[in-house]
Design an enzyme around this catalytic site. Structure first.
Site, mmCIF file in Angstrom:
data_model
loop_
_atom_site.group_PDB
_atom_site.id
_atom_site.type_symbol
_atom_site.label_atom_id
_atom_site.label_comp_id
_atom_site.label_asym_id
_atom_site.label_seq_id
_atom_site.Cartn_x
_atom_site.Cartn_y
_atom_site.Cartn_z
ATOM 1 N N LYS A 5 0.825 -1.215 0.000
ATOM 2 C CA LYS A 5 0.000 0.000 0.000
ATOM 3 C C LYS A 5 0.860 1.267 0.000
ATOM 4 O O LYS A 5 0.374 2.343 -0.360
ATOM 5 C CB LYS A 5 -0.936 0.009 1.205
ATOM 6 C CG LYS A 5 -0.280 0.234 2.553
ATOM 7 C CD LYS A 5 -1.304 0.249 3.675
ATOM 8 C CE LYS A 5 -0.643 0.452 5.035
ATOM 9 N NZ LYS A 5 -0.022 1.772 5.179
ATOM 10 N N ASP A 6 2.128 1.144 0.370
ATOM 11 C CA ASP A 6 3.005 2.312 0.432
ATOM 12 C C ASP A 6 3.758 2.572 -0.866
ATOM 13 O O ASP A 6 4.450 3.585 -0.989
ATOM 14 C CB ASP A 6 4.030 2.151 1.564
ATOM 15 C CG ASP A 6 3.379 2.170 2.936
ATOM 16 O OD1 ASP A 6 2.236 2.631 3.038
ATOM 17 O OD2 ASP A 6 4.021 1.700 3.904
ATOM 18 N N ARG B 177 -7.523 8.985 3.800
ATOM 19 C CA ARG B 177 -8.661 8.096 3.557
ATOM 20 C C ARG B 177 -9.360 7.736 4.858
ATOM 21 O O ARG B 177 -10.589 7.833 4.978
ATOM 22 C CB ARG B 177 -8.185 6.805 2.863
ATOM 23 C CG ARG B 177 -9.278 5.723 2.797
ATOM 24 C CD ARG B 177 -8.738 4.397 2.317
ATOM 25 N NE ARG B 177 -7.630 3.899 3.107
ATOM 26 C CZ ARG B 177 -7.761 3.254 4.258
ATOM 27 N NH1 ARG B 177 -8.969 3.024 4.770
ATOM 28 N NH2 ARG B 177 -6.706 2.829 4.926
ATOM 29 N N ARG B 178 -8.594 7.314 5.854
ATOM 30 C CA ARG B 178 -9.200 6.955 7.133
ATOM 31 C C ARG B 178 -9.875 8.156 7.782
ATOM 32 O O ARG B 178 -10.948 8.033 8.377
ATOM 33 C CB ARG B 178 -8.132 6.372 8.065
ATOM 34 C CG ARG B 178 -7.615 5.008 7.633
ATOM 35 C CD ARG B 178 -6.412 4.575 8.449
ATOM 36 N NE ARG B 178 -5.930 3.263 8.051
ATOM 37 C CZ ARG B 178 -4.669 2.843 8.181
ATOM 38 N NH1 ARG B 178 -3.761 3.680 8.694
ATOM 39 N NH2 ARG B 178 -4.316 1.633 7.792
ATOM 40 N N ARG C 61 1.759 11.029 13.369
ATOM 41 C CA ARG C 61 2.868 10.300 12.775
ATOM 42 C C ARG C 61 3.481 9.425 13.848
ATOM 43 O O ARG C 61 3.117 9.463 15.004
ATOM 44 C CB ARG C 61 3.920 11.275 12.235
ATOM 45 C CG ARG C 61 3.548 11.976 10.954
ATOM 46 C CD ARG C 61 3.553 11.078 9.738
ATOM 47 N NE ARG C 61 4.760 10.263 9.634
ATOM 48 C CZ ARG C 61 5.909 10.681 9.084
ATOM 49 N NH1 ARG C 61 5.992 11.912 8.587
ATOM 50 N NH2 ARG C 61 6.967 9.886 9.021
ATOM 51 N N ARG D 187 2.180 5.318 18.385
ATOM 52 C CA ARG D 187 0.754 5.613 18.216
ATOM 53 C C ARG D 187 -0.091 4.930 19.283
ATOM 54 O O ARG D 187 -1.015 5.536 19.833
ATOM 55 C CB ARG D 187 0.302 5.186 16.817
ATOM 56 C CG ARG D 187 1.000 5.948 15.706
ATOM 57 C CD ARG D 187 0.444 5.594 14.348
ATOM 58 N NE ARG D 187 1.233 6.216 13.279
ATOM 59 C CZ ARG D 187 0.779 6.521 12.085
ATOM 60 N NH1 ARG D 187 -0.474 6.250 11.775
ATOM 61 N NH2 ARG D 187 1.551 7.079 11.188
ATOM 62 N N CYS E 269 -0.586 7.442 -3.146
ATOM 63 C CA CYS E 269 -0.840 6.514 -2.042
ATOM 64 C C CYS E 269 -1.650 7.153 -0.917
ATOM 65 O O CYS E 269 -2.317 6.456 -0.158
ATOM 66 C CB CYS E 269 0.484 6.022 -1.468
ATOM 67 S SG CYS E 269 1.616 5.313 -2.656
#
Length: 348
Positions: free
Chosen positions: A91-92, A139-140, A157, A163, A251
């Site tokens: 995905k990256d 997106r999220r 980040r 996180r 992306c």
């Protein structure tokens, strides 16, 4: 003359050097592939740490140009023959081909879903009004705002552990990829697994890509890569990334895509969101898969193209401020490689 006590690799081949970022997640997924390659090749595989701008610059991913910023330094090391293979979170990877490189293998995909990690076991539905939710993904963020406009969605980040530590500290919840948590043994931290139907994840999420030089001639390495290839995964992620490529989106664009194979039928769905989540467009198309590996990949690209065309017809480019101008009736030829380096070619 070589000392007879010195261990030999097959054909006296040297160890395979696998380039990786230094984060816990990157090392975990790289080590998994290293173990598989070692078993498949009969050679030792050593990890070589490479530092990227994304690891040292704490600005938002969007301002740095998206998650592709993590791949650039790794790719430079591969082209310079400092390493032999790379492992990326698919995905990256940007969808544009990268000169001199190709995807040597796409192993079986892990869970493609996103997860919520929240205080007191909360779900998206039960988060208190005005709760602060962190994510680095546009997106999220758009999906959260679409479902819960009252939430305070903030950009964050940092690696997974950083996180996770912010939940119970200054955040009420965060959204992460299930695959990432699983790869570092922390999936138990998730308080909700988000269904792909309403929460489609990033194209290629949950899949890994093993990247090599396009002119690689190490037959032992190439044979090992064929052994860890998973054809259905390559097929589905190719379709998802083709939607992203046809929309000319990066992306970090607010786009979710899901491709599944059921009884030899490929279903591709994608959703494009406005950044504030107030609007979105969805399109789905399906096709039966048959014929050769190349025939099946060609069909996946075709289905993905129809999904992208429908999204563009319904204003997706304007909605998400995408540069895409192509659509039904475009005169531009399909190069067959828009899904990314090597992804549109079946494993040899």
């Amino acid at each position: 003359m070589q000392d007879p006590a010195t261990p030999k690799t097959p054909g006296d081949r040297p160890a395979i050097r696998l380039g990786t970022r230094a984060s816990r997640l990157a090392v975990a997924q790289s080590q998994d592939i290293a173990d598989r390659l070692a078993k498949a090749s009969g050679r030792p595989v050593e990890l070589v740490t490479v530092t990227s701008e994304g690891d040292t610059n704490r600005a938002s991913l969007a301002s740095l140009g998206g998650t592709g910023v993590f791949a650039s330094a790794l790719r430079e090391a591969l082209l310079a023959h400092e390493v032999d293979v790379l492992v990326h979170s698919l995905k990256d990877l940007p969808t544009a081909p990268y000169p001199g490189l190709t995807i040597g293998a796409v192993p079986k995909r892990a869970d493609a879903r996103d997860v919520l990690v929240a205080r007191n076991g909360a779900t998206v539905e039960t988060l208190p009004e005005g709760a602060t939710v962190g994510t680095g993904s546009p997106r999220r963020a758009a999906q959260l705002r679409a479902d819960r406009p009252d939430l305070d969605v903030v950009d964050i980040r940092g690696n997974i552990d950083t996180r996770l530590a912010r939940v119970e500290d200054d955040l009420d919840a965060i959204v992460l990829a299930a695959a990432g948590l699983g790869r570092i043994g922390r999936l138990d931290a998730a308080t909700e697994l988000l269904d792909l139907g309403f929460w489609p994840s990033a194209p290629g999420q949950g899949a890994l890509a093993v990247e090599i030089r396009a002119d690689e001639d190490d037959r032992n390495l190439l044979a090992a890569l064929r052994k860890i290839e998973h054809a259905p995964t390559r097929l589905t992620v190719t379709a998802e990334r083709e939607v992203l490529a046809k929309l000319e989106a990066g992306c970090s664009a607010p786009i979710g895509a899901t491709a599944v194979i059921d009884a030899e039928m490929l279903l591709v769905s994608a959703t494009v969101y406005s950044p504030d989540g107030s609007e979105y467009r969805t399109a789905s198309h399906a096709a039966m898969l048959d014929g050769s590996a190349q025939d099946r990949l060609d069909e996946a690209l075709s289905v993905a193209g129809r999904v992208a065309d429908e999204l563009l017809e319904h204003g997706a480019a304007e909605l998400a401020d995408l540069p895409a101008t192509s659509g039904p009736g475009t005169d531009e030829p399909d190069t067959g490689h828009t899904a990314g380096p090597g992804l549109a070619s079946p494993a040899e």
